[in-house]
Motif scaffolding. Structure first.
Motif, PDB file in Angstrom:
ATOM      1  N   THR B  22      50.102 -30.348  -8.899  1.00 30.06           N
ATOM      2  CA  THR B  22      50.047 -31.427  -7.913  1.00 30.06           C
ATOM      3  C   THR B  22      49.978 -32.776  -8.623  1.00 30.06           C
ATOM      4  O   THR B  22      49.381 -32.905  -9.691  1.00 30.06           O
ATOM      5  N   ARG B  23      50.616 -33.747  -7.986  1.00 31.03           N
ATOM      6  CA  ARG B  23      50.628 -35.086  -8.549  1.00 31.03           C
ATOM      7  C   ARG B  23      49.847 -36.026  -7.655  1.00 31.03           C
ATOM      8  O   ARG B  23      49.855 -35.893  -6.439  1.00 31.03           O
ATOM      9  N   SER B  24      49.198 -36.981  -8.275  1.00 30.36           N
ATOM     10  CA  SER B  24      48.472 -37.972  -7.492  1.00 30.36           C
ATOM     11  C   SER B  24      49.066 -39.359  -7.747  1.00 30.36           C
ATOM     12  O   SER B  24      49.792 -39.570  -8.713  1.00 30.36           O
ATOM     13  N   GLU B  25      48.717 -40.266  -6.848  1.00 36.93           N
ATOM     14  CA  GLU B  25      49.231 -41.634  -6.937  1.00 36.93           C
ATOM     15  C   GLU B  25      48.710 -42.303  -8.219  1.00 36.93           C
ATOM     16  O   GLU B  25      47.539 -42.155  -8.565  1.00 36.93           O
ATOM     17  N   ILE B  26      49.593 -43.027  -8.904  1.00 40.58           N
ATOM     18  CA  ILE B  26      49.191 -43.734 -10.116  1.00 40.58           C
ATOM     19  C   ILE B  26      48.548 -45.066  -9.718  1.00 40.58           C
ATOM     20  O   ILE B  26      49.186 -45.900  -9.076  1.00 40.58           O
ATOM     21  N   VAL B 202      49.090 -41.431 -20.046  1.00 38.73           N
ATOM     22  CA  VAL B 202      48.685 -40.700 -18.833  1.00 38.73           C
ATOM     23  C   VAL B 202      49.080 -41.400 -17.548  1.00 38.73           C
ATOM     24  O   VAL B 202      49.181 -40.757 -16.510  1.00 38.73           O
ATOM     25  N   ASN B 203      49.337 -42.694 -17.593  1.00 40.30           N
ATOM     26  CA  ASN B 203      49.727 -43.383 -16.360  1.00 40.30           C
ATOM     27  C   ASN B 203      51.216 -43.690 -16.297  1.00 40.30           C
ATOM     28  O   ASN B 203      51.669 -44.465 -15.453  1.00 40.30           O
ATOM     29  N   LEU B 204      52.003 -43.059 -17.170  1.00 41.31           N
ATOM     30  CA  LEU B 204      53.451 -43.215 -17.095  1.00 41.31           C
ATOM     31  C   LEU B 204      53.980 -42.425 -15.898  1.00 41.31           C
ATOM     32  O   LEU B 204      53.356 -41.459 -15.461  1.00 41.31           O
ATOM     33  N   GLU B 207      58.220 -38.298 -14.612  1.00 45.88           N
ATOM     34  CA  GLU B 207      59.478 -37.897 -15.249  1.00 45.88           C
ATOM     35  C   GLU B 207      59.487 -38.346 -16.710  1.00 45.88           C
ATOM     36  O   GLU B 207      59.920 -37.628 -17.600  1.00 45.88           O
ATOM     37  N   GLU B 208      58.977 -39.555 -16.944  1.00 45.58           N
ATOM     38  CA  GLU B 208      58.986 -40.069 -18.300  1.00 45.58           C
ATOM     39  C   GLU B 208      58.010 -39.280 -19.175  1.00 45.58           C
ATOM     40  O   GLU B 208      58.276 -38.966 -20.334  1.00 45.58           O
ATOM     41  N   ARG B 209      56.855 -38.960 -18.567  1.00 42.79           N
ATOM     42  CA  ARG B 209      55.864 -38.189 -19.295  1.00 42.79           C
ATOM     43  C   ARG B 209      56.414 -36.810 -19.675  1.00 42.79           C
ATOM     44  O   ARG B 209      56.242 -36.342 -20.798  1.00 42.79           O
TER      45      ARG B 209
END
Lengths: 72, 423
Positions: B22-26, B202-204, B207-209
């Motif tokens: 799961t992804r969260s908002e940056i 960590v805040n990239l 996709e880039e990460r």
């Protein structure tokens, strides 16, 4: 001789607590060593002469896991 | 020789039915209140986290953030220790607090065993590595490490100001871990990229990460193939041949552990060496004392590790629960700050002072419990040799420009620019 007639102090490492930080054998290599996985062990197998009790205490006071105990 | 079927195809392209994470908002930008909005990735934290930790320890002591999808920051030694010991309620399946949580099905192995592993698998994956990292085993790297430190200082000839972070500290762990893994020593600069991408990115955008992580695993796969063709006595060949439960390790385990050894072996020790030199450059009394009495080195090193512990880990909460006054939800992060624990006055006398002959020092710089840093003996050897050689060759040095010192961002903290005047 200690008052109770023993002439050694027992030093024990609790294998359930030791995580192999190695502070004991770093600080007091004359009393402690590492096994093949880096866990601490008492070189004598337990008993140490009273004149080395200070070294044992030093290891007790620096073990991050509080895994070492001494008993007169 | 016959190709090893585990590594014929890129293991990441293998049929994969694992669910996505799961992804969260940056969320980035200045912190409003450290008690309710903390972020270890903001410049204020990197520059000097200790006053923030001290303040939180007095008024919280477990801080909260809604960033990174939600997380907690305990600041007392006893809370950090309790979480490190409680693998039933706190999982290691992710140990870098970011905006991505890997799926729960990844436990108990995790992406980079054994640091990412939970019991019972953890113990077996860790046991494989322990013999290679005992104090006796790593001492075999000491002569080469010492010679390399001297060579780095030889290169200072003719300079009055050098960057101790970039021209000295960073190269030492890179060279040592490259030798242990059997990677070409000249690949060091690439390792630095991998480290920065993993720990500071960590805040990239995700996709880039992911693209950056791919570069790391492409490199590791190349090294694995080279070792399959030319087996040798190093950790890569060892991992390729190692067995667990009667089978060779799967490709993801081999590459994940290699990634762990490479990443965790570099930034951390680089930071510890740099922070120690930074302290000595700005504290002439300690520097002079250590030069005059090298016998203090053992306690001094432990004190530098306590006061400037470079490593913070992370955990994920397994289930909703109320824990010491905090309403934790499943998949909340715990930022497990060993640096904050190490500055707790309830655990250490004169916690905010650097006392290089401290006699009682149960610091947690290498963690506590089953995840004690597997490379701690290697790190200590590198730190001791790096400082011994530096003090022998450069006994007098000062900060050339205190405001020019920069610190890494994220969970590993140490100087990344450290101009020192040496002549």
């Amino acid at each position: 001789m200690l008052p109770d007639g023993k002439n050694t102090v027992d030093v024990e490492i609790d294998p359930g607590r030791c995580q192999g930080h190695g502070r004991c054998y770093d600080l007091v290599p004359e009393l402690f060593g590492e096994d093949e996985e880096g866990y601490g062990r008492v070189l004598s197998g337990g008993p140490v002469p009273p004149d080395q009790e200070a070294g044992a205490r030093r290891a007790v006071l620096n073990c991050p896991e509080r895994a070492i105990a001494t008993q007169p | 020789m016959a190709a090893d079927p585990r590594f014929i195809r890129d293991f990441r392209e293998a049929p994969d039915e694992r669910p996505f994470g799961t992804r969260s908002e940056i969320i980035t930008g200045p912190v409003s209140d450290w008690a309710s909005d903390f972020s270890h990735t903001e410049p204020e934290w990197s520059a000097d986290p200790y006053p923030i930790m001290d303040d939180l320890r007095e008024r919280c002591p477990i801080a909260r953030t809604e960033r990174f999808g939600g997380g907690w920051l305990p600041t007392r030694f006893e809370d950090v220790a309790a979480i490190a010991y409680d693998t039933e309620r706190f999982s290691s399946r992710a140990i870098i607090m970011s905006n991505f949580r890997p799926p729960r099905e990844l436990a108990p192995v995790g992406g980079s065993p054994p640091i990412s592993s939970d019991p019972p698998f953890h113990r077996d994956a860790r046991k494989l590595l322990l013999p290679a990292f005992t104090k006796a085993a790593v001492s075999r790297q000491e002569p080469a490490t010492r010679a390399f430190c001297h060579a780095l200082i030889d290169d200072f000839a003719g300079q009055t100001v050098v960057d101790a972070a970039q021209d000295y500290a960073q190269h030492i762990p890179m060279r040592v871990i490259a030798a242990m893994l059997g990677f070409p020593p000249e690949d060091g600069p690439r390792f630095r990229e991998f480290v920065e991408n993993t720990l500071e990115g960590v805040n990239l955008p995700p996709e880039e990460r992911m693209a950056r992580m791919s570069a790391l695993f492409d490199y590791l796969l190349d090294q694995i193939h080279d070792h399959l063709d030319h087996p040798r006595d190093d950790l890569t060949s060892f991992l390729v041949n190692a067995e667990l439960y009667g089978h060779k390790l799967d490709a993801g385990h081999v590459a994940g552990t290699m990634a762990l050894l490479l990443i965790a072996g570099i930034d951390t020790t680089w930071s510890a060496i740099g922070s120690s030199l930074w302290h000595l450059a700005r504290t002439p009394a300690d520097r002079e004392r250590l030069v005059a009495d090298p016998g203090l080195m053992r306690t001094a090193i432990e004190e530098f590790l306590r006061a400037y512990a470079p490593v913070t880990m992370a955990r994920l909460v397994k289930q909703d629960m109320r824990w010491r006054g905090a309403d934790m939800r499943a998949d909340d992060w715990i930022l497990l700050s060993f640096p904050a624990a190490n500055r707790d006055p309830a655990q250490f006398d004169r916690a905010d002072e650097v006392v290089i002959d401290r006699e009682v020092n149960r610091h947690a710089a290498f963690g506590l419990g089953i995840h004690r840093c597997v490379g701690s003996h290697l790190a200590r050897m590198e730190l001791r040799v790096a400082l011994e050689v530096w003090l022998e060759r450069v006994p007098e040095f000062t900060l050339a420009d205190p405001v020019a010192v920069t610190w890494s961002a994220g969970q590993i903290r140490g100087p990344r620019t450290l101009p020192l005047r040496i002549g």
